[in-house]
Design a protein around this motif. Structure first.
Motif, short mmCIF file in Angstrom:
data_model
loop_
_atom_site.label_atom_id
_atom_site.label_comp_id
_atom_site.label_asym_id
_atom_site.label_seq_id
_atom_site.Cartn_x
_atom_site.Cartn_y
_atom_site.Cartn_z
N LEU B 6 0.84 -1.21 0.00
CA LEU B 6 0.00 0.00 0.00
C LEU B 6 0.87 1.26 0.00
O LEU B 6 0.67 2.18 -0.81
N ILE B 7 1.84 1.27 0.93
CA ILE B 7 2.71 2.45 1.03
C ILE B 7 3.60 2.56 -0.22
O ILE B 7 3.75 3.63 -0.81
N GLY B 8 4.17 1.42 -0.65
CA GLY B 8 5.08 1.40 -1.80
C GLY B 8 4.42 1.89 -3.08
O GLY B 8 4.91 2.81 -3.74
N PHE B 9 3.28 1.29 -3.41
CA PHE B 9 2.60 1.68 -4.65
C PHE B 9 1.97 3.07 -4.53
O PHE B 9 1.88 3.79 -5.52
N GLY B 10 1.55 3.43 -3.31
CA GLY B 10 1.02 4.78 -3.09
C GLY B 10 2.09 5.82 -3.36
O GLY B 10 1.85 6.83 -4.07
N LEU B 11 3.28 5.57 -2.83
CA LEU B 11 4.39 6.52 -3.05
C LEU B 11 4.79 6.56 -4.51
O LEU B 11 5.03 7.64 -5.08
N LEU B 12 4.86 5.37 -5.13
CA LEU B 12 5.24 5.30 -6.55
C LEU B 12 4.26 6.10 -7.41
O LEU B 12 4.67 6.90 -8.26
N MET B 13 2.98 5.92 -7.14
CA MET B 13 1.96 6.64 -7.92
C MET B 13 2.07 8.15 -7.67
O MET B 13 2.00 8.95 -8.61
N ALA B 14 2.29 8.53 -6.40
CA ALA B 14 2.38 9.96 -6.07
C ALA B 14 3.59 10.60 -6.78
O ALA B 14 3.47 11.68 -7.38
N PHE B 15 4.74 9.94 -6.75
CA PHE B 15 5.94 10.50 -7.38
C PHE B 15 5.80 10.54 -8.91
O PHE B 15 6.19 11.52 -9.54
N ASP B 16 5.26 9.46 -9.48
CA ASP B 16 5.06 9.43 -10.95
C ASP B 16 4.11 10.54 -11.38
O ASP B 16 4.33 11.21 -12.39
N THR B 17 3.04 10.72 -10.60
CA THR B 17 2.05 11.75 -10.94
C THR B 17 2.67 13.14 -10.80
O THR B 17 2.46 14.00 -11.66
N LEU B 18 3.42 13.32 -9.73
CA LEU B 18 4.10 14.61 -9.54
C LEU B 18 5.00 14.93 -10.74
O LEU B 18 5.00 16.06 -11.25
N GLN B 20 4.80 13.82 -13.90
CA GLN B 20 4.04 14.11 -15.13
C GLN B 20 3.38 15.49 -15.07
O GLN B 20 3.43 16.25 -16.05
N LEU B 21 2.77 15.81 -13.93
CA LEU B 21 2.11 17.11 -13.80
C LEU B 21 3.13 18.24 -13.84
O LEU B 21 2.89 19.30 -14.44
N SER B 22 4.29 18.01 -13.22
CA SER B 22 5.33 19.04 -13.21
C SER B 22 5.86 19.28 -14.62
O SER B 22 6.14 20.42 -14.99
N PHE B 23 6.00 18.20 -15.41
CA PHE B 23 6.44 18.36 -16.80
C PHE B 23 5.44 19.22 -17.58
O PHE B 23 5.83 20.09 -18.36
N ILE B 83 -1.52 6.21 -14.58
CA ILE B 83 -2.29 6.71 -15.74
C ILE B 83 -3.62 7.28 -15.26
O ILE B 83 -4.05 8.34 -15.70
N VAL B 84 -4.25 6.56 -14.33
CA VAL B 84 -5.56 7.00 -13.83
C VAL B 84 -5.43 8.30 -13.06
O VAL B 84 -6.19 9.26 -13.28
N SER B 85 -4.44 8.35 -12.16
CA SER B 85 -4.28 9.58 -11.34
C SER B 85 -3.92 10.77 -12.23
O SER B 85 -4.43 11.88 -12.02
N VAL B 86 -3.07 10.55 -13.24
CA VAL B 86 -2.69 11.66 -14.14
C VAL B 86 -3.89 12.12 -14.96
O VAL B 86 -4.11 13.33 -15.12
N LEU B 87 -4.68 11.18 -15.44
CA LEU B 87 -5.87 11.55 -16.23
C LEU B 87 -6.84 12.39 -15.39
O LEU B 87 -7.31 13.44 -15.83
N LEU B 88 -7.12 11.91 -14.17
CA LEU B 88 -8.09 12.61 -13.32
C LEU B 88 -7.57 14.00 -12.92
O LEU B 88 -8.31 14.99 -12.98
#
Lengths: 119, 130
Positions: B6-18, B20-23, B83-88
């Motif tokens: 939960l923590i691992g994938f949560g962090l991975l998703m948060a960093f990946d999303t950060l 993409q949005l920052s780019f 992909i889902v978090s970035v889309l939303l």
């Protein structure tokens, strides 16, 4: 698809797969802590650098691919990477292909393809 | 193990999303993409590109920690939750319109993650029984 985009896509697939497999080899057997010693031990493994090298090359290949084809097609083709890596994981690391895992990976691959098609 | 994923994938998703949005923010504030030195200097003069760099570094470390235990095949598939978090977030922050196919694709990705989670829970229970 003409030869150059096909070549670039295949290169991307190979680099992505080898990169993740190399990272898995470097990380496997390690401890999931955040101690500096753990990271130094990992950094001393050549596989980590093989993985990093693959992703640097993949960045260039992906950039070239996207200059030739739209991003939607890139995302669509990304679903192949998911399936290939699952099969490689089975072959290289003897990862179990349980019904739940196969269903999950198939749904995610389809989802990625649909997102690509929907752009 | 459940907490680790939960923590691992949560962090991975948060960093990946950060990342993409920052780019996207960096691109929006960088002016015309002329791909020359002045353009690069403009991009690096904004704070957004550093968000992308932090995102990439954070995602790398999260991924390496996850791989100490997680099987690479299913873990790589699960990492696509980004992909889902970035889309939303793109719809919310940048006003991008989501198409019905993208909604359907996002739902399939979430359903796939739930299948993988169920599979891991069962595998863990089998291991505990053995």
């Amino acid at each position: 698809m003409s030869y150059l985009p096909l070549f670039l896509w295949t290169s991307n697939l190979v680099l992505d797969t080898v990169g993740h497999v190399a990272f898995k080899i470097a990380a496997a057997g390690g401890r999931e802590d955040i101690e500096a010693q753990h990271w130094w031990r990992m950094a001393a493994q050549p596989w980590l650098w093989v993985g990093i090298g693959c992703f640097v090359l993949e960045f260039v290949v992906w950039l070239a691919f996207l200059t030739l084809l739209p991003l939607s097609e890139g995302v669509l083709l990304g679903c192949f990477n998911i399936v290939v890596l699952m099969l490689i994981g089975r072959w290289r690391f003897q990862e179990k292909l349980t019904p739940w895992r196969v269903a999950g990976v198939a749904l995610i691959a389809c989802g990625v393809a649909l997102v690509g098609l929907g752009r | 193990m459940k907490r680790f994923y939960l923590i691992g994938f949560g962090l991975l998703m948060a960093f990946d999303t950060l990342a993409q949005l920052s780019f996207k923010w960096a691109g929006l504030h960088g002016g015309d993409p002329t791909f020359d030195l002045p353009w690069l200097l403009r991009v690096f003069a904004q704070p957004y590109i550093y968000g992308a760099i932090i995102g990439y570094i954070g995602a790398f470390f999260s991924w390496m920690v996850l791989l100490t235990r997680a099987p690479v095949g299913p873990a790589f598939a699960a990492s696509h939750l980004e992909i889902v978090s970035v889309l939303l977030l793109s719809a919310w922050l940048f006003g991008e319109r989501l198409t019905p196919l993208q909604w359907l694709g996002s739902a399939a990705i979430v359903a796939g993650i739930l299948c993988l989670a169920r599979g891991e829970a069962e595998a863990e229970a089998e291991l505990a029984d053995a």
